[in-house]
Write a protein that holds these residues in place. Sequence first.
Motif, PDB file in Angstrom:
ATOM      1  N   ARG A 188      -5.681   1.234  31.162  1.00 31.81           N
ATOM      2  CA  ARG A 188      -5.216   1.482  32.405  1.00 31.81           C
ATOM      3  C   ARG A 188      -3.714   2.041  32.235  1.00 31.81           C
ATOM      4  NH1 ARG A 188      -3.075   3.442  36.125  1.00 31.81           N
ATOM      5  NH2 ARG A 188      -3.644   3.301  38.406  1.00 31.81           N
ATOM      6  N   PRO A 189      -2.758   0.980  31.956  1.00 26.47           N
ATOM      7  CA  PRO A 189      -1.304   1.559  31.831  1.00 26.47           C
ATOM      8  C   PRO A 189      -1.142   2.327  30.546  1.00 26.47           C
ATOM      9  CG  PRO A 189      -1.788  -0.731  30.901  1.00 26.47           C
ATOM     10  CD  PRO A 189      -2.999  -0.506  31.567  1.00 26.47           C
ATOM     11  N   ARG A 249      -1.840   6.044  31.791  1.00 23.67           N
ATOM     12  CA  ARG A 249      -0.569   6.484  32.482  1.00 23.67           C
ATOM     13  C   ARG A 249       0.451   6.934  31.511  1.00 23.67           C
ATOM     14  NH1 ARG A 249       0.370   2.215  35.445  1.00 23.67           N
ATOM     15  NH2 ARG A 249       1.863   0.981  34.149  1.00 23.67           N
ATOM     16  N   ARG A 253       1.586  10.889  31.374  1.00 19.57           N
ATOM     17  CA  ARG A 253       2.994  11.198  31.456  1.00 19.57           C
ATOM     18  C   ARG A 253       3.394  12.000  30.459  1.00 19.57           C
ATOM     19  NH1 ARG A 253       5.136   6.164  31.887  1.00 19.57           N
ATOM     20  NH2 ARG A 253       4.819   6.008  33.990  1.00 19.57           N
TER      21      ARG A 253
END
Length: 306
Positions: A18-19, A22, A26
């Motif tokens: 999940r992170p 991200r 980005r």
Amino acid sequence: MTTTNTNPLHKALYRILRPLARLLLRNGIPFSEFADLVKRAYVEAALEDFTDGRRKPTDSRAAVMTGLTRKEVKRQRDLLAGEHSGSDGRSHANRASRVVSGWVRDGAFQAADGQPAMLSFEGDGSFTELVRKYSGDMPPRAVLDELFRVGVVSADEQTGKLYLQKRAYVPTGDSEEMLQIFGEDVSDLVATIDHNLTDSQPGRAPLFQRTLTYDNIPPEVIVRWQQFAAEKSQRLLEELDQWLAPYDQDLSQSSANHSGERVRTGVGVFYFEDPIQARSAADSTLSDDHHQPKSLAGDPNESGIH
């Protein structure tokens, strides 16, 4: 296929991904590009980490293990061969970090009180000597420019001498050096966890792995906690560096009492912070109907050292 909600490994992987997703989004990395890297990692792990002690697995066995076709295994193996042939094994970040560590630890570059001394750029006991001792053939000016850029070093306005503002080299933003450190740190953590999950040799202790977590801390405490944790962690790392560095064969310039083999070892420390939102009735309904992860707020299992 087992769902993410019932397989413990799937649950753990989702929390990792999940992170990571991200960060990838980005930095403009589409899923197809990430998926190709995952294929490459699967192939390398199958070929390098699952030998029978006599020979490496064949492409056919790697295909069975990974679920990829033999053609895809060969393609990824060829890509890996090209990547490894162009790797020099030592990053700019690693060299800059050695310079800062030497400045903090080496008595030749310390003041009378044991703190890092102010250094001239050239001459005896200078920054140039520091770089040559701890960073090999890197140009001293290039190292200094990088340390200026990240705010680790400044120059005294009156004397022009150089002094340390921070006692560790940490690149800023999504720079190439920071992303390399990210890859190394996460890889080391996952490797330690994998070792502790799978290595069950009698009499062999697991690798040290601890986390301190509390999940109901008021926001007004966080700034003080950040500062306290950073100061204590930095002191611990410097103490460990002081103990381990003299055994580094690159720094000691002597291998007379050693076998000549090499081991990469270390300890990682990181800070984390994640605001927890109180769930509304609507959120609770979504959790029940759509299997969303429940809030961890107030969970006693999330408190203390574990």
